[in-house]
Design a protein around this motif. Structure first.
Motif, PDB file in Angstrom:
ATOM      1  N   ASP A 249       0.782  -1.201  -0.013  1.00 55.88           N
ATOM      2  CA  ASP A 249       0.173  -0.065  -0.113  1.00 55.88           C
ATOM      3  C   ASP A 249       0.940   1.410   0.097  1.00 55.88           C
ATOM      4  N   LEU A 250       0.308   2.501  -0.551  1.00 58.84           N
ATOM      5  CA  LEU A 250       1.325   3.537  -0.676  1.00 58.84           C
ATOM      6  C   LEU A 250       0.302   4.690  -0.318  1.00 58.84           C
ATOM      7  N   LEU A 251       0.795   5.501   0.689  1.00 55.83           N
ATOM      8  CA  LEU A 251       0.035   6.207   1.526  1.00 55.83           C
ATOM      9  C   LEU A 251       0.741   7.968   1.255  1.00 55.83           C
ATOM     10  N   PRO A 252      -0.221   8.664   0.475  1.00 57.06           N
ATOM     11  CA  PRO A 252       0.361   9.782  -0.083  1.00 57.06           C
ATOM     12  C   PRO A 252       0.267  10.885   0.895  1.00 57.06           C
ATOM     13  N   THR A 253       1.118  11.891   0.939  1.00 60.54           N
ATOM     14  CA  THR A 253       0.923  13.130   1.917  1.00 60.54           C
ATOM     15  C   THR A 253       1.030  14.191   0.794  1.00 60.54           C
ATOM     16  N   SER A 254       0.137  15.152   1.292  1.00 62.16           N
ATOM     17  CA  SER A 254      -0.146  16.409   0.581  1.00 62.16           C
ATOM     18  C   SER A 254       1.327  17.369   0.868  1.00 62.16           C
ATOM     19  N   ASP A 255       1.185  18.329  -0.124  1.00 59.39           N
ATOM     20  CA  ASP A 255       2.387  19.143  -0.331  1.00 59.39           C
ATOM     21  C   ASP A 255       2.269  20.134   0.823  1.00 59.39           C
ATOM     22  N   ASP A 256       1.150  20.510   1.404  1.00 57.66           N
ATOM     23  CA  ASP A 256       1.161  21.421   2.578  1.00 57.66           C
ATOM     24  C   ASP A 256       0.884  20.478   3.839  1.00 57.66           C
ATOM     25  N   ASP A 257       1.279  19.369   3.938  1.00 62.52           N
ATOM     26  CA  ASP A 257       1.207  18.655   5.179  1.00 62.52           C
ATOM     27  C   ASP A 257       1.902  19.289   6.311  1.00 62.52           C
ATOM     28  N   ASP A 258       1.326  19.909   7.408  1.00 59.56           N
ATOM     29  CA  ASP A 258       2.075  20.666   8.605  1.00 59.56           C
ATOM     30  C   ASP A 258       2.780  19.813   9.357  1.00 59.56           C
ATOM     31  N   ARG A 259       2.940  18.451   9.173  1.00 65.34           N
ATOM     32  CA  ARG A 259       3.765  17.680   9.909  1.00 65.34           C
ATOM     33  C   ARG A 259       5.023  17.728   9.639  1.00 65.34           C
ATOM     34  N   LEU A 260       5.018  18.045   8.123  1.00 65.09           N
ATOM     35  CA  LEU A 260       6.489  18.131   7.396  1.00 65.09           C
ATOM     36  C   LEU A 260       6.822  19.449   7.152  1.00 65.09           C
ATOM     37  N   ALA A 261       8.250  19.590   7.051  1.00 65.15           N
ATOM     38  CA  ALA A 261       8.994  20.710   6.827  1.00 65.15           C
ATOM     39  C   ALA A 261      10.136  20.566   5.693  1.00 65.15           C
TER      40      ALA A 261
END
Length: 271
Positions: free
Chosen positions: A113-125
């Motif tokens: 399975d692949l779990l995409p993350t959005s470009d504006d995910d506030d958990r990432l910098a």
């Protein structure tokens, strides 16, 4: 001030009278015994009327058939526009649809399975925002070797709250029954960086949290100092004196005498 008045829709009488036509349109697609009584009509617009019929299908209790009929301008014939099955007030409906991003729960991700993350995910910098005195991350980023994104302060705070309030935190029956906290255990391996004072990894293979991140104030019965076994003294081997030996008489041979006098003068043998 101009106000727009909505003109009341007057149902077309020819369309209202087309009850049999509407029922026949339903029976062309389902069994006749699944169509119930006529429930009424509703005007949708100029020469457009919807007829409602009860559904007798046991799988669709509380639903109703809706047949929309229409008549062209200056035409006498009424035609069927559409036939649909609509839920009524007491119809059994599925739960409201929830986006996958809100339905996903920890542990749902499987193999492949692949779990995409959005470009504006506030958990990432951005990766270049990571600060570490041991490595020149700016140089690594310029060479294209660094990570594109790293954990942001928001993502770190969420992880801290999740870990501390979860099964590896201090508010579990396992932690309450522990003899001491993980921070005093020899198998506790603190994390590096800003989380060093609050979290670590359990390295005790017999502990239930082996290989997992645990809070410093977590605990379990596998604490290194929970029950220290005393040093056992091994018994020494017995010392044997092989320089001298004592002779003893076999008790089983005591009191036994032969039939021949070995001290007599009688010659041995047959006479």
């Amino acid at each position: 001030m101009n106000r727009t008045r909505s003109r009341a829709v007057v149902p077309d009488q020819a369309c209202v009278a087309a009850v049999d036509l509407a029922r026949f349109a339903i029976e062309e697609n389902v069994r006749p015994d699944e169509v119930g009584e006529h429930l009424g009509v509703e005007g949708e617009g100029d020469r457009i009327v919807t007829h409602y019929f009860a559904s007798l299908d046991r799988a669709y209790q509380g639903w109703r058939w809706a047949v929309t009929v229409a008549r062209a301008s200056r035409a006498r014939n009424v035609t069927v526009s559409e036939v649909v099955l609509l839920p009524g007030s007491g119809a059994l409906l599925p739960p409201q649809w929830v986006p996958w991003s809100e339905r996903l729960r920890p542990g749902d991700l499987g193999v492949g399975d692949l779990l995409p993350t959005s470009d504006d995910d506030d958990r990432l910098a951005p990766g270049f925002t990571e600060v570490d005195d041991d490595v020149d991350h700016q140089m690594i980023f310029e060479y294209g070797l660094g990570r594109a994104r790293v954990l942001s302060p928001i993502g770190r705070d969420r992880a801290v709250r999740r870990w501390h309030s979860g099964e590896s935190g201090p508010h579990t029956p396992l932690a309450h029954a522990a003899p001491a906290q993980c921070s005093t255990c020899g198998f506790y391996w603190p994390l590096a960086g800003a989380l060093r004072t609050g979290f670590g990894v359990c390295a005790n293979e017999y502990a239930p949290d082996d290989g997992r991140v645990v809070a410093a104030d977590h605990g379990c019965g596998a604490h290194s100092e929970a029950a220290v076994l005393p040093h056992q003294v091994e018994p020494t081997s017995p010392i044997l004196d092989d320089l001298t030996y004592d002779t003893t008489e076999d008790p089983s041979e005591a009191g036994l005498a032969g039939s021949v006098d070995v001290n007599g003068s009688e010659p041995l043998g047959h006479s």
